[in-house]
Design a protein around this motif. Sequence first.
Motif, PDB file in Angstrom:
ATOM      1  N   LYS A  96       1.016  -1.062   0.053  1.00 11.86           N
ATOM      2  CA  LYS A  96       0.048  -0.230   0.011  1.00 11.86           C
ATOM      3  C   LYS A  96       0.822   1.270   0.019  1.00 11.86           C
ATOM      4  O   LYS A  96       0.427   2.410  -0.582  1.00 11.86           O
ATOM      5  CB  LYS A  96      -0.798  -0.259   1.212  1.00 11.86           C
ATOM      6  CG  LYS A  96      -0.128   0.001   2.598  1.00 11.86           C
ATOM      7  CD  LYS A  96      -1.224   0.183   3.741  1.00 11.86           C
ATOM      8  CE  LYS A  96      -2.073  -1.200   4.177  1.00 11.86           C
ATOM      9  NZ  LYS A  96      -1.097  -2.071   4.477  1.00 11.86           N
ATOM     10  N   ASP A 115       3.123  -7.810   1.806  1.00 13.28           N
ATOM     11  CA  ASP A 115       1.992  -7.402   2.545  1.00 13.28           C
ATOM     12  C   ASP A 115       1.113  -6.848   1.849  1.00 13.28           C
ATOM     13  O   ASP A 115       1.366  -5.876   1.361  1.00 13.28           O
ATOM     14  CB  ASP A 115       2.357  -6.770   3.902  1.00 13.28           C
ATOM     15  CG  ASP A 115       1.085  -6.535   4.702  1.00 13.28           C
ATOM     16  OD1 ASP A 115       0.384  -7.117   4.988  1.00 13.28           O
ATOM     17  OD2 ASP A 115       1.013  -5.319   4.993  1.00 13.28           O
ATOM     18  N   HIS A 235      -0.340  -5.511  14.030  1.00 11.42           N
ATOM     19  CA  HIS A 235       0.051  -4.216  13.420  1.00 11.42           C
ATOM     20  C   HIS A 235      -0.344  -3.065  14.166  1.00 11.42           C
ATOM     21  O   HIS A 235      -1.612  -2.973  14.069  1.00 11.42           O
ATOM     22  CB  HIS A 235      -0.452  -3.971  11.955  1.00 11.42           C
ATOM     23  CG  HIS A 235       0.213  -2.700  11.302  1.00 11.42           C
ATOM     24  ND1 HIS A 235       1.313  -2.288  10.894  1.00 11.42           N
ATOM     25  CD2 HIS A 235      -0.555  -1.684  11.020  1.00 11.42           C
ATOM     26  CE1 HIS A 235       1.535  -1.163  10.404  1.00 11.42           C
ATOM     27  NE2 HIS A 235       0.335  -0.703  10.345  1.00 11.42           N
ATOM     28  N   SER A 238       1.221   3.123  12.173  1.00  8.88           N
ATOM     29  CA  SER A 238       2.297   3.626  11.423  1.00  8.88           C
ATOM     30  C   SER A 238       2.880   4.953  11.773  1.00  8.88           C
ATOM     31  O   SER A 238       2.328   5.757  12.588  1.00  8.88           O
ATOM     32  CB  SER A 238       1.497   4.116  10.032  1.00  8.88           C
ATOM     33  OG  SER A 238       2.353   4.194   8.609  1.00  8.88           O
ATOM     34  N   GLY A 275       5.254  -0.142  10.468  1.00 11.27           N
ATOM     35  CA  GLY A 275       4.767   1.170  11.373  1.00 11.27           C
ATOM     36  C   GLY A 275       6.084   1.784  11.575  1.00 11.27           C
ATOM     37  O   GLY A 275       6.197   2.936  12.021  1.00 11.27           O
ATOM     38  N   GLU A 310       6.162  -6.095   8.454  1.00 11.21           N
ATOM     39  CA  GLU A 310       5.658  -5.631   7.174  1.00 11.21           C
ATOM     40  C   GLU A 310       5.822  -4.078   7.029  1.00 11.21           C
ATOM     41  O   GLU A 310       4.702  -3.388   6.846  1.00 11.21           O
ATOM     42  CB  GLU A 310       4.040  -5.824   7.319  1.00 11.21           C
ATOM     43  CG  GLU A 310       3.439  -7.051   7.718  1.00 11.21           C
ATOM     44  CD  GLU A 310       2.072  -7.324   8.128  1.00 11.21           C
ATOM     45  OE1 GLU A 310       1.509  -6.185   8.204  1.00 11.21           O
ATOM     46  OE2 GLU A 310       1.732  -8.386   8.143  1.00 11.21           O
ATOM     47  N   GLY A 312       6.169  -0.590   5.223  1.00 14.63           N
ATOM     48  CA  GLY A 312       6.064   0.043   4.204  1.00 14.63           C
ATOM     49  C   GLY A 312       6.797   1.493   3.815  1.00 14.63           C
ATOM     50  O   GLY A 312       7.956   1.334   3.048  1.00 14.63           O
ATOM     51  N   ARG A 313       6.336   2.404   4.666  1.00 18.74           N
ATOM     52  CA  ARG A 313       7.106   3.576   4.510  1.00 18.74           C
ATOM     53  C   ARG A 313       8.556   3.773   4.644  1.00 18.74           C
ATOM     54  O   ARG A 313       9.199   4.307   3.696  1.00 18.74           O
ATOM     55  CB  ARG A 313       6.416   4.389   5.653  1.00 18.74           C
ATOM     56  CG  ARG A 313       6.807   6.044   5.592  1.00 18.74           C
ATOM     57  CD  ARG A 313       6.720   6.840   6.922  1.00 18.74           C
ATOM     58  NE  ARG A 313       5.068   6.233   7.550  1.00 18.74           N
ATOM     59  CZ  ARG A 313       4.048   6.827   7.037  1.00 18.74           C
ATOM     60  NH1 ARG A 313       3.948   7.966   6.359  1.00 18.74           N
ATOM     61  NH2 ARG A 313       2.720   6.681   7.780  1.00 18.74           N
ATOM     62  N   ARG A 349      -1.000  13.190   1.136  1.00 21.66           N
ATOM     63  CA  ARG A 349      -0.764  13.507   2.653  1.00 21.66           C
ATOM     64  C   ARG A 349      -0.969  14.642   3.406  1.00 21.66           C
ATOM     65  O   ARG A 349      -1.511  14.900   4.514  1.00 21.66           O
ATOM     66  CB  ARG A 349       0.551  12.761   2.885  1.00 21.66           C
ATOM     67  CG  ARG A 349       0.445  11.348   2.281  1.00 21.66           C
ATOM     68  CD  ARG A 349       2.147  10.621   2.742  1.00 21.66           C
ATOM     69  NE  ARG A 349       1.972  10.282   4.247  1.00 21.66           N
ATOM     70  CZ  ARG A 349       2.496  10.872   5.125  1.00 21.66           C
ATOM     71  NH1 ARG A 349       3.343  12.149   4.914  1.00 21.66           N
ATOM     72  NH2 ARG A 349       2.502  10.464   6.385  1.00 21.66           N
ATOM     73  N   TYR A 353      -3.673  14.453   6.318  1.00 15.40           N
ATOM     74  CA  TYR A 353      -2.899  14.423   7.761  1.00 15.40           C
ATOM     75  C   TYR A 353      -2.384  15.643   8.159  1.00 15.40           C
ATOM     76  O   TYR A 353      -1.886  15.428   9.078  1.00 15.40           O
ATOM     77  CB  TYR A 353      -2.142  13.260   7.815  1.00 15.40           C
ATOM     78  CG  TYR A 353      -2.335  11.845   7.191  1.00 15.40           C
ATOM     79  CD1 TYR A 353      -3.490  11.280   7.647  1.00 15.40           C
ATOM     80  CD2 TYR A 353      -1.887  11.395   6.002  1.00 15.40           C
ATOM     81  CE1 TYR A 353      -3.798  10.107   7.059  1.00 15.40           C
ATOM     82  CE2 TYR A 353      -2.091  10.291   5.385  1.00 15.40           C
ATOM     83  CZ  TYR A 353      -2.940   9.376   6.008  1.00 15.40           C
ATOM     84  OH  TYR A 353      -3.400   8.375   5.249  1.00 15.40           O
ATOM     85  N   TYR A 410       3.091   6.173   0.121  1.00 13.61           N
ATOM     86  CA  TYR A 410       1.536   6.912   0.213  1.00 13.61           C
ATOM     87  C   TYR A 410       1.707   8.080  -0.689  1.00 13.61           C
ATOM     88  O   TYR A 410       1.048   8.918  -0.114  1.00 13.61           O
ATOM     89  CB  TYR A 410       1.480   6.950   1.645  1.00 13.61           C
ATOM     90  CG  TYR A 410       1.416   5.754   2.443  1.00 13.61           C
ATOM     91  CD1 TYR A 410       0.778   4.735   2.167  1.00 13.61           C
ATOM     92  CD2 TYR A 410       2.624   5.810   3.450  1.00 13.61           C
ATOM     93  CE1 TYR A 410       0.737   3.354   3.017  1.00 13.61           C
ATOM     94  CE2 TYR A 410       2.679   4.331   4.171  1.00 13.61           C
ATOM     95  CZ  TYR A 410       1.687   3.426   4.079  1.00 13.61           C
ATOM     96  OH  TYR A 410       1.941   2.375   4.778  1.00 13.61           O
ATOM     97  N   MET A 414      -2.002   6.808  -3.262  1.00 16.61           N
ATOM     98  CA  MET A 414      -3.030   7.535  -2.747  1.00 16.61           C
ATOM     99  C   MET A 414      -3.669   8.525  -3.639  1.00 16.61           C
ATOM    100  O   MET A 414      -4.552   9.322  -3.156  1.00 16.61           O
ATOM    101  CB  MET A 414      -2.776   8.003  -1.532  1.00 16.61           C
ATOM    102  CG  MET A 414      -2.617   6.837  -0.241  1.00 16.61           C
ATOM    103  SD  MET A 414      -2.204   7.995   1.367  1.00 16.61           S
ATOM    104  CE  MET A 414      -3.867   8.557   1.878  1.00 16.61           C
TER     105      MET A 414
HETATM  106  N1  LLP Z   1       0.662  -3.733   7.849  1.00 15.90           N
HETATM  107  C1  LLP Z   1      -0.537  -3.481   7.885  1.00 15.90           C
HETATM  108  C2  LLP Z   1      -1.325  -4.386   8.212  1.00 15.90           C
HETATM  109  C3  LLP Z   1      -0.768  -2.061   7.733  1.00 15.90           C
HETATM  110  O1  LLP Z   1      -2.161  -1.523   7.707  1.00 15.90           O
HETATM  111  C4  LLP Z   1       0.282  -1.154   7.261  1.00 15.90           C
HETATM  112  C5  LLP Z   1      -0.072   0.288   7.137  1.00 15.90           C
HETATM  113  C6  LLP Z   1       1.290  -1.494   7.176  1.00 15.90           C
HETATM  114  C7  LLP Z   1       1.688  -2.842   7.560  1.00 15.90           C
HETATM  115  C8  LLP Z   1       2.739  -0.665   6.713  1.00 15.90           C
HETATM  116  O2  LLP Z   1       2.691   0.267   7.487  1.00 15.90           O
HETATM  117  P1  LLP Z   1       4.179   1.414   7.290  1.00 15.90           P
HETATM  118  O3  LLP Z   1       5.353   0.412   7.814  1.00 15.90           O
HETATM  119  O4  LLP Z   1       4.186   1.907   6.067  1.00 15.90           O
HETATM  120  O5  LLP Z   1       3.955   2.459   8.233  1.00 15.90           O
HETATM  121  N2  LLP Z   1      -1.549   6.460   4.370  1.00 15.90           N
HETATM  122  C9  LLP Z   1      -0.962   6.625   5.626  1.00 15.90           C
HETATM  123  C10 LLP Z   1      -0.070   5.423   6.285  1.00 15.90           C
HETATM  124  C11 LLP Z   1      -1.573   4.428   6.510  1.00 15.90           C
HETATM  125  C12 LLP Z   1      -0.922   3.135   6.997  1.00 15.90           C
HETATM  126  C13 LLP Z   1      -1.767   2.063   6.967  1.00 15.90           C
HETATM  127  N3  LLP Z   1      -1.340   0.832   7.272  1.00 15.90           N
HETATM  128  C14 LLP Z   1       0.265   7.905   5.524  1.00 15.90           C
HETATM  129  O6  LLP Z   1       0.248   8.221   4.218  1.00 15.90           O
HETATM  130  O7  LLP Z   1       0.822   8.245   6.433  1.00 15.90           O
END
Ligand code: LLP
Length: 457
Positions: A96, A115, A235, A238, A275, A310, A312-313, A349, A353, A410, A414
Amino acid sequence: MADRTLDDEAQGADDGVDARWVCAQADRFGLEFVPGGGALLRGVSLGAIAEAVGTPTYVYDAEGVRERISRLRSALSGRRHGSAQAPDPLICFALKANSSLALLRVIAREGVGADIVSGGELARALAAGIPPHRIVFSGVGKTDAELDAAIAAGIRSINIESAEELQRVMARATAAEARVPVSLRVNPDVDPNTHPYLATGLRQSKFGIPMVQAPELAMRAHRHPHLRLVGLACHIGSQIADIAPYRESIMHLRRMIGTLRDQGVALAHLDLGGGLGVAYREGEPELDVAAWGQAVRVETDDLGLQLAVEPGRWLVADAGVLLTRVIGRKRGEAGAFVIVDAAMNDLLRPALYEAYHAIVPVRTVAAGAPTHRVDIVGPVCESGDFLGLGRRMVAVETGELLMVMDAGAYGMTMASNYNTRPLPAEVLVDDGRFAVTRPRQRVEDLLAQEQLPDWLT
Ligand code: LLP
């Protein structure tokens, strides 16, 4: 020549806070500013990319992503404390954050998994060459069709989010006559101390199975002939800068693993979610990934489970910029605006946010050039359509190129067609060259996707 009224607002010799930070962090972004020239990303001129491809355009740095994968691997390697008990952790990139096929191919070649949260993301992960045994399926609402596709692909784990979903997965697994690996995604009720929209592991959040329900559901999954309960997942949110919330959720997960062991259920896999937080501006706290990796290993190694994470960012944010051109400047009664050709539909973003992204000119700015306070806004008809408010930056000319930093996560994922604005182009920079990996959408493409009912033709 800069606009005179803007010049009147000059606030002294300061390159602007973003420019100072980006220059100081040039390595992190893979950038180099050539005196008298402009920014180079791994040796490739961003000005030349904008010239060739137009704007707005997302540009991704393949090498930057590889570097982060390797940093994360060594953070999680556990070598420092010498435990050989647990197998190597699996990194499952959260699609995502950035689902560009070309970037996913880079990631797949590094042996990283995925993921996913939808059938669409499953198709992308497979198309990019990520093997099914490295794919985990999260998400609070999976349709039967999506479950069927995941079962048919033979992925590593479907992360179950509720009692009802467990029931449905049982039904789909039975229909497929398969033995489907599943994990329970639990909600440990931990505060990740982040933006309220980005917290997912609190009691009131829609995500995960409440801890009190989990043991019973786990037993049900374990006993079902068409399921294989392989693990637990969680999880909590983030953009997390502290290790403490991770420690706290591990503590809850350990308790649950113990309860299951007492009932004769041995798990193989423990998914800690993503996260990992990054700094988007000077002075913003970010996760110390080496310390986090070590803490995670120290607190889970004795379990003998294979860890999955998992992120992402953290893997992609710094490795992407959004190139945008100044369309015009304008003075309002309360301040000055720089209007650019990227908007909230391209990068949501800031609007959603109030997220901060550093914004700097692509040209190399002389140290000590005077700065002005400006709002950098897009052309969309919403007051929330801004990329940066109250930024001090050098005077910029109409037609000039700017880059919005940390747009690799993101950003494009998005983006929307709001105001009938075609999606931006995407470019990958790798090994001293660049390629358009997603051509800019055209208005004709948008119109061609719709059709009129017979009675209106
Ligand atoms: N795993 C799950 C189940 C999640 O829901 C998410 C993010 C991740 C992993 C990855 O999280 P990260 O490592 O990227 O923090 N659109 C928002 C962020 C939404 C995150 C949603 N879930 C933004 O632009 O900051």
